[in-house]
Scaffold this active site. Structure first.
Site, PDB file in Angstrom:
ATOM      1  N   GLY A   1       0.786  -1.235   0.000  1.00 52.51           N
ATOM      2  CA  GLY A   1       0.000   0.000   0.000  1.00 52.51           C
ATOM      3  C   GLY A   1       0.815   1.281   0.000  1.00 52.51           C
ATOM      4  O   GLY A   1       0.354   2.300   0.505  1.00 52.51           O
ATOM      5  N   SER A   2       2.009   1.264  -0.587  1.00 51.94           N
ATOM      6  CA  SER A   2       2.806   2.513  -0.585  1.00 51.94           C
ATOM      7  C   SER A   2       2.138   3.603  -1.409  1.00 51.94           C
ATOM      8  O   SER A   2       2.197   4.780  -1.045  1.00 51.94           O
ATOM      9  CB  SER A   2       4.230   2.245  -1.083  1.00 51.94           C
ATOM     10  OG  SER A   2       4.243   2.028  -2.476  1.00 51.94           O
ATOM     11  N   ASN A   3       1.467   3.240  -2.489  1.00 50.23           N
ATOM     12  CA  ASN A   3       0.720   4.262  -3.253  1.00 50.23           C
ATOM     13  C   ASN A   3      -0.452   4.781  -2.424  1.00 50.23           C
ATOM     14  O   ASN A   3      -0.761   5.977  -2.459  1.00 50.23           O
ATOM     15  CB  ASN A   3       0.223   3.683  -4.575  1.00 50.23           C
ATOM     16  CG  ASN A   3       1.265   3.784  -5.670  1.00 50.23           C
ATOM     17  OD1 ASN A   3       1.530   4.861  -6.180  1.00 50.23           O
ATOM     18  ND2 ASN A   3       1.856   2.660  -6.022  1.00 50.23           N
TER      19      ASN A   3
ATOM     20  N   MET B   1      -4.492  -6.401  -7.142  1.00 52.85           N
ATOM     21  CA  MET B   1      -4.007  -7.376  -8.117  1.00 52.85           C
ATOM     22  C   MET B   1      -5.058  -8.397  -8.540  1.00 52.85           C
ATOM     23  O   MET B   1      -4.738  -9.507  -8.912  1.00 52.85           O
ATOM     24  CB  MET B   1      -2.775  -8.097  -7.555  1.00 52.85           C
ATOM     25  CG  MET B   1      -1.649  -7.157  -7.159  1.00 52.85           C
ATOM     26  SD  MET B   1      -1.227  -5.965  -8.452  1.00 52.85           S
ATOM     27  CE  MET B   1      -0.073  -6.916  -9.399  1.00 52.85           C
TER      28      MET B   1
ATOM     29  N   ASN C   1      -6.583   3.459 -12.075  1.00 55.03           N
ATOM     30  CA  ASN C   1      -5.549   2.500 -11.712  1.00 55.03           C
ATOM     31  C   ASN C   1      -4.196   3.111 -12.029  1.00 55.03           C
ATOM     32  O   ASN C   1      -4.083   3.982 -12.891  1.00 55.03           O
ATOM     33  CB  ASN C   1      -5.730   1.192 -12.493  1.00 55.03           C
ATOM     34  CG  ASN C   1      -4.705   0.129 -12.087  1.00 55.03           C
ATOM     35  OD1 ASN C   1      -4.451  -0.079 -10.905  1.00 55.03           O
ATOM     36  ND2 ASN C   1      -4.090  -0.506 -13.074  1.00 55.03           N
TER      37      ASN C   1
ATOM     38  N   HIS D   1      -0.325   1.993 -13.205  1.00 52.52           N
ATOM     39  CA  HIS D   1       0.406   0.858 -13.790  1.00 52.52           C
ATOM     40  C   HIS D   1       1.869   1.264 -13.927  1.00 52.52           C
ATOM     41  O   HIS D   1       2.160   2.375 -14.399  1.00 52.52           O
ATOM     42  CB  HIS D   1      -0.194   0.500 -15.159  1.00 52.52           C
ATOM     43  CG  HIS D   1       0.481  -0.644 -15.844  1.00 52.52           C
ATOM     44  ND1 HIS D   1       0.286  -1.952 -15.464  1.00 52.52           N
ATOM     45  CD2 HIS D   1       1.378  -0.664 -16.869  1.00 52.52           C
ATOM     46  CE1 HIS D   1       1.033  -2.745 -16.232  1.00 52.52           C
ATOM     47  NE2 HIS D   1       1.693  -1.982 -17.094  1.00 52.52           N
TER      48      HIS D   1
ATOM     49  N   ASP E   1      -5.234  -2.846 -18.384  1.00 50.04           N
ATOM     50  CA  ASP E   1      -4.213  -1.816 -18.640  1.00 50.04           C
ATOM     51  C   ASP E   1      -4.445  -1.074 -19.957  1.00 50.04           C
ATOM     52  O   ASP E   1      -3.483  -0.709 -20.649  1.00 50.04           O
ATOM     53  CB  ASP E   1      -2.808  -2.462 -18.660  1.00 50.04           C
ATOM     54  CG  ASP E   1      -2.518  -3.180 -17.358  1.00 50.04           C
ATOM     55  OD1 ASP E   1      -1.775  -4.183 -17.403  1.00 50.04           O
ATOM     56  OD2 ASP E   1      -3.052  -2.768 -16.320  1.00 50.04           O
TER      57      ASP E   1
END
Ligand code: GRF
Length: 203
Positions: free
Chosen positions: A11-13, A89, A106, A108, A144
């Site tokens: 969860g760094s983002n 994911m 999202n 990517h 994506d």
């Protein structure tokens, strides 16, 4: 705009988004964090930041649709208007993606449309690209492949390994996502067809 953040891991983002949402005039309020994995480290981090965080373990459901029904109920129940995937994911069905059409983002770790899918850094290195980076896009059923909101570029350096490139891209992600989400949530990025008109799309 009330958002729900979907995670599957560290969860760094998510953390960079939590920090950004605390800035004055940032047009986003984080309603909840949801992980498909109960062991996701990001869950405890969200709770430590005072944000409601729940796990909906996809393994406990008989089908992808049943899992998504539970996920949808949690998001709608929290009054979420915009879903923000941050290291989530799980592949989503077209039905779920369409039920959040133009309201799900999202991030990517490549400069889409190059290197869709997994192992993007190893593939970038194998391809010998000199520029790599990350992309925030609107989610569409095809993986994506949605309209691009914003991108950040980083150099690929001699001697780069998958790890060193991944770290450089991840640092760029932590800058990019707060910028891209603000742009999108404030109406500064307008979707026209399958493209986004955003004059601040390069970070
Ligand atoms: C990031 O590299 C993101 O681009 C990809 O998965 C990773 C998530 O990392 N989707 P974190 O969970 O946000 O630290």
């Amino acid at each position: 705009k009330r958002i729900g953040i979907l995670i599957s891991g560290r969860g760094s983002n998510m953390v960079s988004l939590i920090e950004a949402a605390r800035l004055p005039d940032y047009p986003v309020e984080i309603a909840c964090v949801v992980s498909n994995r109960p062991d996701a480290a990001g869950l405890d981090r969200a709770r430590a930041e005072g944000i409601p965080a729940i796990a909906i373990d996809h393994k406990l459901f008989p089908s992808r649709e049943a899992f998504e029904a539970e996920l949808d109920a949690a998001l709608r129940g929290a009054g979420v208007e915009l879903v923000v995937c941050a290291g989530f994911m799980r592949k989503m069905t077209a039905g779920f993606v369409e039920s959040w059409r133009d309201a799900m983002l999202n991030i990517h770790p490549s400069l889409l449309p190059s290197f869709k899918g997994l192992d993007t850094h190893a593939r970038a290195l194998a391809a010998g690209v000199k520029v790599a980076g990350c992309t925030v896009h609107v989610v569409r059923p095809e993986l994506d492949s949605g309209p691009i909101v914003a991108q950040a570029a980083v150099p690929v350096l001699d001697g780069d390994t998958e790890e060193s490139l991944a770290a450089r891209v991840l640092a760029a992600e932590h800058r990019l996502y707060p910028h891209a989400l603000k742009l999108f949530a404030s109406g500064g990025a307008v979707i026209s067809g399958e493209r986004v008109e955003a004059d601040q799309g390069l970070v």
